[in-house]
Design a protein around this motif. Structure first.
Motif, PDB file in Angstrom:
ATOM      1  N   SER A 299     -26.509  58.324 -47.251  1.00 26.98           N
ATOM      2  CA  SER A 299     -26.962  59.565 -46.605  1.00 26.98           C
ATOM      3  C   SER A 299     -28.086  59.301 -45.613  1.00 26.98           C
ATOM      4  O   SER A 299     -28.190  59.979 -44.581  1.00 26.98           O
ATOM      5  N   TRP A 300     -28.933  58.307 -45.905  1.00 25.96           N
ATOM      6  CA  TRP A 300     -30.016  57.981 -44.972  1.00 25.96           C
ATOM      7  C   TRP A 300     -29.478  57.295 -43.712  1.00 25.96           C
ATOM      8  O   TRP A 300     -29.954  57.553 -42.601  1.00 25.96           O
ATOM      9  N   LEU A 301     -28.485  56.424 -43.881  1.00 23.66           N
ATOM     10  CA  LEU A 301     -27.958  55.682 -42.736  1.00 23.66           C
ATOM     11  C   LEU A 301     -27.219  56.597 -41.764  1.00 23.66           C
ATOM     12  O   LEU A 301     -27.323  56.427 -40.540  1.00 23.66           O
ATOM     13  N   TYR A 302     -26.466  57.562 -42.300  1.00 22.68           N
ATOM     14  CA  TYR A 302     -25.609  58.375 -41.441  1.00 22.68           C
ATOM     15  C   TYR A 302     -26.271  59.686 -41.027  1.00 22.68           C
ATOM     16  O   TYR A 302     -25.590  60.593 -40.547  1.00 22.68           O
ATOM     17  N   SER A 303     -27.560  59.773 -41.224  1.00 21.57           N
ATOM     18  CA  SER A 303     -28.300  60.939 -40.729  1.00 21.57           C
ATOM     19  C   SER A 303     -29.163  60.518 -39.544  1.00 21.57           C
ATOM     20  O   SER A 303     -29.708  59.394 -39.513  1.00 21.57           O
ATOM     21  N   ASN A 304     -29.275  61.401 -38.550  1.00 24.19           N
ATOM     22  CA  ASN A 304     -30.084  61.167 -37.343  1.00 24.19           C
ATOM     23  C   ASN A 304     -29.632  59.944 -36.553  1.00 24.19           C
ATOM     24  O   ASN A 304     -30.435  59.291 -35.876  1.00 24.19           O
ATOM     25  N   ASP A 305     -28.354  59.602 -36.659  1.00 25.60           N
ATOM     26  CA  ASP A 305     -27.758  58.514 -35.864  1.00 25.60           C
ATOM     27  C   ASP A 305     -28.519  57.191 -36.053  1.00 25.60           C
ATOM     28  O   ASP A 305     -28.818  56.471 -35.102  1.00 25.60           O
ATOM     29  N   ARG A 306     -28.843  56.871 -37.321  1.00 29.75           N
ATOM     30  CA  ARG A 306     -29.565  55.621 -37.573  1.00 29.75           C
ATOM     31  C   ARG A 306     -28.669  54.406 -37.389  1.00 29.75           C
ATOM     32  O   ARG A 306     -29.162  53.317 -37.103  1.00 29.75           O
ATOM     33  N   ILE A 307     -27.352  54.568 -37.558  1.00 29.44           N
ATOM     34  CA  ILE A 307     -26.440  53.448 -37.318  1.00 29.44           C
ATOM     35  C   ILE A 307     -26.499  53.037 -35.847  1.00 29.44           C
ATOM     36  O   ILE A 307     -26.562  51.844 -35.512  1.00 29.44           O
ATOM     37  N   GLY A 308     -26.485  54.021 -34.947  1.00 30.80           N
ATOM     38  CA  GLY A 308     -26.592  53.715 -33.527  1.00 30.80           C
ATOM     39  C   GLY A 308     -27.921  53.088 -33.172  1.00 30.80           C
ATOM     40  O   GLY A 308     -27.987  52.176 -32.329  1.00 30.80           O
ATOM     41  N   GLN A 309     -28.995  53.546 -33.813  1.00 29.91           N
ATOM     42  CA  GLN A 309     -30.308  52.951 -33.555  1.00 29.91           C
ATOM     43  C   GLN A 309     -30.360  51.496 -34.000  1.00 29.91           C
ATOM     44  O   GLN A 309     -30.938  50.639 -33.318  1.00 29.91           O
ATOM     45  N   GLU A 372     -21.678  48.486 -33.091  1.00 22.41           N
ATOM     46  CA  GLU A 372     -21.903  49.798 -33.693  1.00 22.41           C
ATOM     47  C   GLU A 372     -20.731  50.200 -34.591  1.00 22.41           C
ATOM     48  O   GLU A 372     -20.935  50.743 -35.682  1.00 22.41           O
ATOM     49  N   HIS A 373     -19.511  49.918 -34.154  1.00 21.16           N
ATOM     50  CA  HIS A 373     -18.351  50.246 -34.985  1.00 21.16           C
ATOM     51  C   HIS A 373     -18.335  49.397 -36.252  1.00 21.16           C
ATOM     52  O   HIS A 373     -17.988  49.887 -37.343  1.00 21.16           O
ATOM     53  N   ILE A 374     -18.710  48.139 -36.106  1.00 22.39           N
ATOM     54  CA  ILE A 374     -18.748  47.265 -37.289  1.00 22.39           C
ATOM     55  C   ILE A 374     -19.785  47.772 -38.286  1.00 22.39           C
ATOM     56  O   ILE A 374     -19.524  47.869 -39.500  1.00 22.39           O
ATOM     57  N   LEU A 375     -20.986  48.107 -37.783  1.00 23.42           N
ATOM     58  CA  LEU A 375     -22.023  48.607 -38.683  1.00 23.42           C
ATOM     59  C   LEU A 375     -21.631  49.942 -39.299  1.00 23.42           C
ATOM     60  O   LEU A 375     -21.970  50.221 -40.462  1.00 23.42           O
ATOM     61  N   TRP A 376     -20.919  50.788 -38.552  1.00 18.73           N
ATOM     62  CA  TRP A 376     -20.512  52.084 -39.094  1.00 18.73           C
ATOM     63  C   TRP A 376     -19.555  51.913 -40.272  1.00 18.73           C
ATOM     64  O   TRP A 376     -19.683  52.579 -41.298  1.00 18.73           O
ATOM     65  N   HIS A 377     -18.587  50.990 -40.129  1.00 17.75           N
ATOM     66  CA  HIS A 377     -17.642  50.771 -41.224  1.00 17.75           C
ATOM     67  C   HIS A 377     -18.273  49.982 -42.369  1.00 17.75           C
ATOM     68  O   HIS A 377     -17.943  50.204 -43.541  1.00 17.75           O
ATOM     69  N   VAL A 378     -19.178  49.060 -42.041  1.00 19.21           N
ATOM     70  CA  VAL A 378     -19.845  48.300 -43.100  1.00 19.21           C
ATOM     71  C   VAL A 378     -20.758  49.206 -43.919  1.00 19.21           C
ATOM     72  O   VAL A 378     -20.895  49.052 -45.138  1.00 19.21           O
ATOM     73  N   GLY A 379     -21.387  50.196 -43.257  1.00 17.61           N
ATOM     74  CA  GLY A 379     -22.269  51.110 -43.974  1.00 17.61           C
ATOM     75  C   GLY A 379     -21.560  51.931 -45.028  1.00 17.61           C
ATOM     76  O   GLY A 379     -22.182  52.371 -45.997  1.00 17.61           O
ATOM     77  N   LEU A 380     -20.243  52.139 -44.857  1.00 19.44           N
ATOM     78  CA  LEU A 380     -19.496  52.897 -45.857  1.00 19.44           C
ATOM     79  C   LEU A 380     -19.429  52.175 -47.199  1.00 19.44           C
ATOM     80  O   LEU A 380     -19.141  52.799 -48.221  1.00 19.44           O
ATOM     81  N   SER A 381     -19.668  50.877 -47.189  1.00 16.87           N
ATOM     82  CA  SER A 381     -19.626  50.127 -48.455  1.00 16.87           C
ATOM     83  C   SER A 381     -20.752  50.531 -49.394  1.00 16.87           C
ATOM     84  O   SER A 381     -20.702  50.215 -50.583  1.00 16.87           O
TER      85      SER A 381
END
Length: 586
Positions: A299-309, A372-381
């Motif tokens: 929830s912290w990673l996918y809020s406020n676009d932290r993955i993009g940052q 960014e796409h790699i981090l977005w999918h990796v964050g789902l783990s």
């Protein structure tokens, strides 16, 4: 002779009746479990005790009589209580009485079958020990720890005595449940006589636990079969390249560890001992807490676009690291700290490493559109648990610092080659050589040409050693920095995997559940009065809870001692300070 009578505190205020329990002859102790109230029929009491004994495999008997108000005791009732000793015929026959409105007790044990010896007394004094029946029933007595200045035989004897008391109470559940229904002909008083202590949610959870475990076990078996079916040959994972890669990726090892824990927790096989039951509970709570922490991280990673940052900060960070490494190499290619280096070797090594940095930065910039796409999918783990996310983070750090690992390997191999070359040439000057067959140093005679070539090579290696040693030192420090960061991540994973959260919570909320022993507090000690004690449970210390219930973890731990680590660093041998627990030693 003084006998010990363990009396439940919940029965101290009940009406007169019979004492039901078990006699422990090796401890000269009587464990009172319940009080049978009037009116009753002796044959019904005997039938009840026979049923309980058959169900629990525990020797139950009527140990004596209990009288709550001695001063107002009717004469007929007194004769009736005395006559019960001939009906149930138990030696010794306990007689416990408490005077109404006072704290005075009368305790004695009578032998109906008196020995023919005149020195044998027909009546013994009783030491009354009160205990909390609920706490003793729910607690688990752990093996005694080693106590200094204490004989081993005494510790073993007292431990066996306590274990017999705790075992008697824990195996008498059928007696506590025997009068739950209205049609029960015998009325008992014990810790559950006023109502069964339970919650409807707990009871529903117990009824639902069997089907849920069966369903989850079936799902896990289906997942395992699907994973095996994805491979053309299941043995492909055991081949060298795949097995090597799988063993080096922390995420694969952590996933395998969690699957093993889930398979054990949701297994339909019943736990054989309290230790196995506690281990399953600790594993389940550990998995649930791990998943909860992972969801918080998600929830912290996918809020406020932290993955993009994070993706936008990764490329500048890699460029900054590469720039610092280039400055470091340029400093080494000059006169670092005023040292005189071999310029030819210095330039060759510096340009070689600079070329590797250039290749690595080109690779990072080539991958920048997909980061960014790699981090977005990796964050789902992280939904699988915080430890899964940490293991993937460790693998990412290993991949991003792969060039530093290469620099360390190149420098260590070159330095190690020179060290072993110098040691061989040094043995040549002393007339020695290394015997490969016998693995020892033997004497040897060399001619003049061999000594000349050896002297020439020794001189060349000794003058090139400072340049090589400096590069090796710098890249070893960088490698140890990366290994330290990965080691801290693995230690955090190992802490989460092995922490017995359920046992710690049980020790915090209900300390009597994990018993390390008992202590006795004197309630009354007067001349002419029986000694009355209160038995209290000593909870297991937190340190022993961690040592006893610590969960096994695949986590890493140091492989070398400090002396062997320093020796390997000095000789230039490759070091892997962190290894998996299942790996073999070198």
């Amino acid at each position: 002779m003084v006998l010990k009578a363990f009396f439940p505190t919940c029965c101290a205020s009940v009406d007169s009746g019979l004492l039901v329990g078990r006699w422990v002859p090796e401890q000269s102790a009587a464990v009172v479990l319940a009080v049978v109230h009037f009116p009753f029929i002796p044959i019904q009491v005997k039938e009840l005790l026979a049923q309980v004994q058959q169900a629990s495999q525990l020797g139950m008997a009527v140990l004596g009589t209990w009288c709550h108000c001695q001063q107002e005791l009717e004469e007929s009732l007194g004769h009736f209580l005395e006559g019960l000793g001939t009906i149930f015929s138990h030696d010794p026959w306990l007689q416990l009485c408490r005077e109404k409105g006072t704290r005075c007790w009368s305790c004695k044990a009578i032998y109906h079958q008196v020995s023919s010896s005149p020195d044998t007394p027909s009546e013994d004094q009783v030491m009354l020990i009160f205990y909390d029946q609920r706490k003793v029933l729910l607690s688990w007595l752990h093996p005694p720890m080693t106590v200094p200045n204490c004989q081993a035989g005494d510790v073993t004897a007292s431990a066996r005595g306590l274990a017999a008391i705790f075992d008697t109470v824990s195996r008498s559940k059928m007696l506590f449940h025997s009068d739950r229904f209205d049609e029960s002909p015998v009325r008992l008083s014990h810790w559950q006589s006023e109502g069964v202590e339970a919650s409807i949610l707990v009871e529903l959870a117990k009824w639902a636990s069997g089907p849920v475990c069966l369903l989850v076990a079936s799902m896990l078996s289906i997942i395992s079969a699907a994973v095996s079916a994805l491979c053309v040959l299941p043995r492909l994972w055991n081949l060298w390249p795949l097995s090597f890669i799988r063993s080096k990726l922390s995420a694969c090892e952590q996933l395998r560890h969690r699957l093993e824990q889930l398979s054990l927790v949701f297994s339909t096989q019943k736990a054989q001992s309290p230790t196995q039951l506690m281990r399953k509970a600790n594993m389940l709570v550990s998995v649930l807490v791990d998943v909860a922490l992972g969801l918080l991280l998600l929830s912290w990673l996918y809020s406020n676009d932290r993955i993009g940052q994070l993706a936008n900060a990764l490329i500048p960070g890699a460029d900054r690291v590469a720039e610092e490494l280039q400055h470091l190499l340029q400093w080494l290619m000059g006169a670092p700290a005023g040292l005189k280096m071999n310029r030819a070797l210095d330039q060759v090594l510096g340009r070689f490493f600079l070329y590797h940095i250039h290749l690595w930065i080109s690779y990072i910039h080539l991958m920048s559109p997909f980061i960014e796409h790699i981090l977005w999918h990796v964050g789902l783990s992280a939904c699988l648990g915080l430890t899964i996310a940490l293991s993937i983070l460790s693998d990412i750090i290993a991949l991003l610092t792969f060039h530093i690992y290469c620099f360390y390997v190149y420098g260590a191999r070159l330095y190690c080659l020179k060290i072993y070359g110098l040691s061989s040439l040094w043995r040549l000057f002393r007339g020695k050589k290394w015997n490969v067959l016998r693995q020892r140093v033997d004497s040897c005679s060399y001619d003049l040409d061999q000594l000349f070539i050896g002297t020439l090579l020794f001189t060349i290696l000794i003058f090139l050693l400072p340049t090589t040693a400096l590069y090796y030192l710098v890249f070893t420090l960088l490698r140890l920095l990366v290994v330290t960061v990965q080691g801290l991540i693995h230690l955090l994973m190992d802490f989460i995997n092995s922490l017995p959260l359920y046992s710690l919570g049980l020790r915090l909320c209900r300390p009597y559940r994990l018993a390390a022993g008992v202590k006795f507090r004197v309630l009354e000690q007067e001349a002419g009065r029986p000694l009355r004690l209160l038995m209290q449970i000593n909870p297991l210390p937190y340190s022993l809870v961690l040592c006893t219930y610590r969960l096994p973890s695949y986590g890493c731990h140091p492989k070398h001692s400090w002396s062997s680590l320093c020796c390997k660093l000095f000789l230039g041998e490759l070091i892997y300070p962190w290894r998996q627990r299942g790996d073999k030693q070198d």
